[in-house]
Design a protein around this motif. Structure first.
Motif, PDB file in Angstrom:
ATOM      1  N   LEU A  34       0.890  -1.385  -0.064  1.00  0.00           N
ATOM      2  CA  LEU A  34      -0.097  -0.006  -0.118  1.00  0.00           C
ATOM      3  C   LEU A  34       0.760   1.421  -0.075  1.00  0.00           C
ATOM      4  N   LYS A  35       1.810   1.276   0.743  1.00  0.00           N
ATOM      5  CA  LYS A  35       2.729   2.455   0.863  1.00  0.00           C
ATOM      6  C   LYS A  35       3.377   2.666  -0.537  1.00  0.00           C
ATOM      7  N   ALA A  36       3.617   1.747  -1.516  1.00  0.00           N
ATOM      8  CA  ALA A  36       4.210   1.913  -2.627  1.00  0.00           C
ATOM      9  C   ALA A  36       3.390   2.372  -3.703  1.00  0.00           C
ATOM     10  N   ASN A  37       1.897   2.396  -3.152  1.00  0.00           N
ATOM     11  CA  ASN A  37       0.835   2.710  -4.354  1.00  0.00           C
ATOM     12  C   ASN A  37       0.690   4.289  -4.657  1.00  0.00           C
ATOM     13  N   ALA A  38       0.547   4.464  -5.911  1.00  0.00           N
ATOM     14  CA  ALA A  38       0.384   5.744  -6.238  1.00  0.00           C
ATOM     15  C   ALA A  38      -1.061   6.505  -5.445  1.00  0.00           C
ATOM     16  N   SER A  39      -2.012   5.992  -5.957  1.00  0.00           N
ATOM     17  CA  SER A  39      -3.307   6.373  -5.073  1.00  0.00           C
ATOM     18  C   SER A  39      -3.348   6.607  -3.848  1.00  0.00           C
ATOM     19  N   LEU A  48      -1.833   9.140   2.486  1.00  0.00           N
ATOM     20  CA  LEU A  48      -2.007   7.907   3.379  1.00  0.00           C
ATOM     21  C   LEU A  48      -0.612   7.180   3.491  1.00  0.00           C
ATOM     22  N   ASN A  49       0.226   7.487   2.512  1.00  0.00           N
ATOM     23  CA  ASN A  49       1.373   6.336   2.321  1.00  0.00           C
ATOM     24  C   ASN A  49       2.262   6.320   3.723  1.00  0.00           C
ATOM     25  N   GLU A  50       2.428   7.617   4.433  1.00  0.00           N
ATOM     26  CA  GLU A  50       3.150   7.696   5.448  1.00  0.00           C
ATOM     27  C   GLU A  50       2.398   7.156   6.849  1.00  0.00           C
ATOM     28  N   ARG A  51       1.063   7.022   6.795  1.00  0.00           N
ATOM     29  CA  ARG A  51       0.200   6.570   7.855  1.00  0.00           C
ATOM     30  C   ARG A  51      -0.446   5.162   7.517  1.00  0.00           C
ATOM     31  N   ILE A  52       0.242   4.350   7.282  1.00  0.00           N
ATOM     32  CA  ILE A  52      -0.276   2.990   7.157  1.00  0.00           C
ATOM     33  C   ILE A  52       0.480   2.007   7.831  1.00  0.00           C
ATOM     34  N   PHE A  53      -0.009   1.383   8.858  1.00  0.00           N
ATOM     35  CA  PHE A  53       0.481   0.504   9.959  1.00  0.00           C
ATOM     36  C   PHE A  53      -0.029  -0.784  10.080  1.00  0.00           C
ATOM     37  N   GLY A  54       0.931  -1.494  10.520  1.00  0.00           N
ATOM     38  CA  GLY A  54       0.380  -3.126  10.727  1.00  0.00           C
ATOM     39  C   GLY A  54       0.424  -3.227  12.395  1.00  0.00           C
TER      40      GLY A  54
END
Length: 141
Positions: free
Chosen positions: A12-17, A23-29
């Protein structure tokens, strides 16, 4: 060992959308880091394992399924909804590939969405589950 949660976060962090929606810096596991929780509510996505039935039980296949719960947060209910819609669409669009040393084969919806507020904090939140087919052996990238 393979880590399907880390792989989903990396994908998800590698996704352009996802990046276009900030959101790319605020996706967590697993959970929100404490430093992130101090800045809530705002856009963020958390992916957690939640069990589920294995679709490869009784086989010798070196792959398994994992149900994951996705929580999308926002400053408003609409922002949480938008974060979930973008994330959900990109999970559904996922194609087989290796992220964070784990082969991800597929990601399918495992139920409907739920809207509400995070218990204890009242942050606006959206919830949806997915079933992920992933490899069990780590792959060198």
């Amino acid at each position: 060992m393979a880590d399907p949660i880390a792989a989903l976060v990396a994908m998800l962090k590698a996704n352009a959308s996802i990046a276009a929606n900030a959101l790319n810096e605020r996706i967590f596991g697993g959970e929100l880091p404490a430093i992130e929780a101090a800045s809530m509510p705002r856009k963020a996505v958390v992916i957690r394992p939640s069990g589920g039935v294995s679709l490869t039980g009784g086989t010798f296949v070196e792959a398994d399924t994992l149900r994951v719960d996705v929580f999308a947060y926002g400053a408003t209910p609409n922002e949480a909804f938008t974060a979930m819609m973008v994330t959900s669409l990109e999970l559904r669009r996922m194609r087989p590939g290796v992220w964070a040393g784990t082969m991800l084969h597929s990601c399918n919806s495992a139920g409907g969405a739920s809207s509400g507020r995070e218990p204890g904090t009242e942050w606006p939140r959206e919830f949806r589950s997915f079933q992920v087919l992933h490899g069990l052996v780590a792959i060198d990238e």
